[in-house]
Design a protein around this motif. Structure first.
Motif, PDB file in Angstrom:
ATOM      1  N   VAL A  98      25.947 -98.857 -29.298  1.00 17.38           N
ATOM      2  CA  VAL A  98      26.129 -98.649 -27.856  1.00 17.38           C
ATOM      3  C   VAL A  98      27.622 -98.611 -27.517  1.00 17.38           C
ATOM      4  N   THR A  99      28.396 -99.492 -28.146  1.00 22.30           N
ATOM      5  CA  THR A  99      29.840 -99.505 -27.927  1.00 22.30           C
ATOM      6  C   THR A  99      30.461 -98.177 -28.347  1.00 22.30           C
ATOM      7  N   ALA A 100      30.054 -97.673 -29.509  1.00 25.46           N
ATOM      8  CA  ALA A 100      30.595 -96.404 -30.011  1.00 25.46           C
ATOM      9  C   ALA A 100      30.264 -95.257 -29.070  1.00 25.46           C
ATOM     10  N   MET A 101      29.012 -95.202 -28.584  1.00 28.47           N
ATOM     11  CA  MET A 101      28.612 -94.127 -27.680  1.00 28.47           C
ATOM     12  C   MET A 101      29.341 -94.226 -26.342  1.00 28.47           C
ATOM     13  N   ALA A 102      29.536 -95.454 -25.857  1.00 27.70           N
ATOM     14  CA  ALA A 102      30.257 -95.637 -24.599  1.00 27.70           C
ATOM     15  C   ALA A 102      31.699 -95.165 -24.732  1.00 27.70           C
ATOM     16  N   GLN A 103      32.320 -95.442 -25.885  1.00 29.14           N
ATOM     17  CA  GLN A 103      33.685 -94.978 -26.101  1.00 29.14           C
ATOM     18  C   GLN A 103      33.752 -93.459 -26.167  1.00 29.14           C
ATOM     19  N   LEU A 104      32.777 -92.843 -26.808  1.00 28.68           N
ATOM     20  CA  LEU A 104      32.762 -91.384 -26.907  1.00 28.68           C
ATOM     21  C   LEU A 104      32.604 -90.746 -25.525  1.00 28.68           C
TER      22      LEU A 104
ATOM     23  N   LEU B  37      41.622-102.040 -24.077  1.00 27.89           N
ATOM     24  CA  LEU B  37      41.812-101.328 -25.340  1.00 27.89           C
ATOM     25  C   LEU B  37      41.179 -99.942 -25.300  1.00 27.89           C
ATOM     26  N   THR B  38      39.993 -99.851 -24.686  1.00 28.39           N
ATOM     27  CA  THR B  38      39.288 -98.572 -24.623  1.00 28.39           C
ATOM     28  C   THR B  38      40.098 -97.536 -23.861  1.00 28.39           C
ATOM     29  N   VAL B  39      40.668 -97.932 -22.726  1.00 29.19           N
ATOM     30  CA  VAL B  39      41.484 -97.013 -21.934  1.00 29.19           C
ATOM     31  C   VAL B  39      42.753 -96.644 -22.694  1.00 29.19           C
ATOM     32  N   LEU B  40      43.407 -97.653 -23.272  1.00 26.88           N
ATOM     33  CA  LEU B  40      44.636 -97.411 -24.019  1.00 26.88           C
ATOM     34  C   LEU B  40      44.387 -96.506 -25.213  1.00 26.88           C
ATOM     35  N   ALA B  41      43.319 -96.791 -25.962  1.00 28.70           N
ATOM     36  CA  ALA B  41      43.024 -95.986 -27.146  1.00 28.70           C
ATOM     37  C   ALA B  41      42.647 -94.564 -26.765  1.00 28.70           C
ATOM     38  N   SER B  42      41.931 -94.388 -25.655  1.00 30.15           N
ATOM     39  CA  SER B  42      41.580 -93.032 -25.215  1.00 30.15           C
ATOM     40  C   SER B  42      42.835 -92.215 -24.958  1.00 30.15           C
ATOM     41  N   ALA B  43      43.851 -92.856 -24.360  1.00 29.60           N
ATOM     42  CA  ALA B  43      45.124 -92.161 -24.137  1.00 29.60           C
ATOM     43  C   ALA B  43      45.772 -91.786 -25.468  1.00 29.60           C
TER      44      ALA B  43
ATOM     45  N   ALA C  96      40.767 -84.686 -30.187  1.00 29.02           N
ATOM     46  CA  ALA C  96      40.739 -86.057 -29.676  1.00 29.02           C
ATOM     47  C   ALA C  96      39.641 -86.874 -30.360  1.00 29.02           C
ATOM     48  N   VAL C  97      38.486 -86.275 -30.558  1.00 30.92           N
ATOM     49  CA  VAL C  97      37.375 -86.960 -31.224  1.00 30.92           C
ATOM     50  C   VAL C  97      37.722 -87.241 -32.688  1.00 30.92           C
ATOM     51  N   ASP C  98      38.377 -86.301 -33.350  1.00 35.20           N
ATOM     52  CA  ASP C  98      38.815 -86.535 -34.726  1.00 35.20           C
ATOM     53  C   ASP C  98      39.776 -87.720 -34.799  1.00 35.20           C
ATOM     54  N   ALA C  99      40.656 -87.845 -33.801  1.00 35.58           N
ATOM     55  CA  ALA C  99      41.566 -88.992 -33.765  1.00 35.58           C
ATOM     56  C   ALA C  99      40.810 -90.298 -33.578  1.00 35.58           C
ATOM     57  N   HIS C 100      39.654 -90.213 -32.956  1.00 40.81           N
ATOM     58  CA  HIS C 100      38.823 -91.391 -32.676  1.00 40.81           C
ATOM     59  C   HIS C 100      38.030 -91.860 -33.903  1.00 40.81           C
ATOM     60  N   ARG C 101      37.962 -91.056 -34.938  1.00 37.88           N
ATOM     61  CA  ARG C 101      37.080 -91.356 -36.066  1.00 37.88           C
ATOM     62  C   ARG C 101      37.363 -92.695 -36.753  1.00 37.88           C
ATOM     63  N   PRO C 102      38.638 -93.105 -36.934  1.00 46.91           N
ATOM     64  CA  PRO C 102      38.855 -94.430 -37.552  1.00 46.91           C
ATOM     65  C   PRO C 102      38.195 -95.563 -36.776  1.00 46.91           C
ATOM     66  N   VAL C 103      38.193 -95.449 -35.450  1.00 43.44           N
ATOM     67  CA  VAL C 103      37.525 -96.471 -34.642  1.00 43.44           C
ATOM     68  C   VAL C 103      36.018 -96.354 -34.788  1.00 43.44           C
ATOM     69  N   MET C 104      35.497 -95.142 -34.842  1.00 45.19           N
ATOM     70  CA  MET C 104      34.050 -94.949 -35.026  1.00 45.19           C
ATOM     71  C   MET C 104      33.592 -95.546 -36.348  1.00 45.19           C
ATOM     72  N   ARG C 105      34.413 -95.407 -37.396  1.00 48.21           N
ATOM     73  CA  ARG C 105      34.051 -95.994 -38.688  1.00 48.21           C
ATOM     74  C   ARG C 105      33.970 -97.518 -38.590  1.00 48.21           C
ATOM     75  N   VAL C 106      34.907 -98.099 -37.851  1.00 44.24           N
ATOM     76  CA  VAL C 106      34.904 -99.547 -37.665  1.00 44.24           C
ATOM     77  C   VAL C 106      33.662 -99.984 -36.897  1.00 44.24           C
ATOM     78  N   LEU C 107      33.329 -99.271 -35.833  1.00 37.27           N
ATOM     79  CA  LEU C 107      32.174 -99.640 -35.031  1.00 37.27           C
ATOM     80  C   LEU C 107      30.886 -99.454 -35.828  1.00 37.27           C
TER      81      LEU C 107
END
Length: 248
Positions: free
Chosen positions: A181-187, A122-128, A219-230
């Protein structure tokens, strides 16, 4: 209020928001000016290949989670990604740009996706998906083709909230420190991916006046919904209101 699982809610959403690549007015005559064709052919070829995964590994790992309707919802998501590949492929065909069968970037992403379990995939897919936001934004800004602009808008209707719910599933039993830690690793993973992708197609991004910083910020702005969840961690509910509001 009636409630359903978040994945039955997503299935309802996917069923009622389907679209057909045949809706796009493809023809037999190339439309891109020579300069645009030279600039955009390679990145469009590579992203078309990346969008066309069969999704078997992701689906198998989804079923392994033994979560009600997750596998069915993931199938709908995979079909959406494959429609992206189809419409991009049709555009390449119209422009007489050959479709790629293999590409080393795609091989790396596929290798990483299949390296481990559900969360890493999921992390790789979501990063794309996050990177696709500045990528298709740049294509939209550079091209004079109204058809390609329309395709970019269609693909930019991402499903990042869907990935957010998937990550909520992954971290539901972790404490605040584990979620942080999960959030930072994803970032970090996203930043590395940006550093990898930007130089590959820097001519496109420069033509769109998109600096490396702007590319990364989008790209980071697109990641924000996931950051809110984490950030919410295990407080995120596994249920979703029937009249849920979706972000695409």
């Amino acid at each position: 209020m009636l409630y359903m699982t978040k994945y039955s809610s997503w299935m309802h959403y996917f069923r009622h928001n389907t679209w057909n690549p045949a809706q796009f007015p493809f023809g037999d005559t190339p439309t891109l000016p020579p300069a645009e064709r030279a600039l955009l052919a390679a990145p469009l070829q590579q992203f078309q290949l990346g969008e066309g995964s069969d999704g078997h590994g992701l689906l198998r790992r989804s079923l392994d989670q033994r979560v009600a309707e997750l596998g069915d919802a993931m199938q709908w998501f995979i079909r959406e990604e494959q429609r992206h590949a189809t419409v991009l492929g049709n555009f390449l065909d119209q422009e007489s740009i050959p479709r790629l069968q293999v590409h080393w970037v795609d091989r790396i992403f596929r290798w990483l996706r299949n390296l481990a379990g559900f969360e890493l995939m999921l992390t790789v897919l979501a990063s794309a998906e996050y990177i696709a936001v500045p990528f298709y934004t740049a294509i939209h800004e550079v091209t004079s083709s109204l058809l390609l602009k329309r395709i970019c808008k269609r693909i930019l209707a991402q499903h990042i909230e869907f990935q957010a719910d998937n990550f909520a599933l992954c971290v539901q039993h972790r404490g605040e420190l584990g979620c942080f830690v999960t959030a930072m690793a994803q970032l970090v993973a996203l930043t590395v991916a940006c550093l990898f992708v930007y130089p590959l197609y820097r001519k496109v991004f420069r033509a769109a006046s998109m600096s490396p910083l702007r590319f990364w910020t989008m790209a980071v702005d697109a990641h924000r919904p996931v950051m809110r969840v984490l950030s919410a961690g295990k407080k995120r509910s596994l249920l979703a209101p029937e009249q849920r509001s979706f972000v695409r």
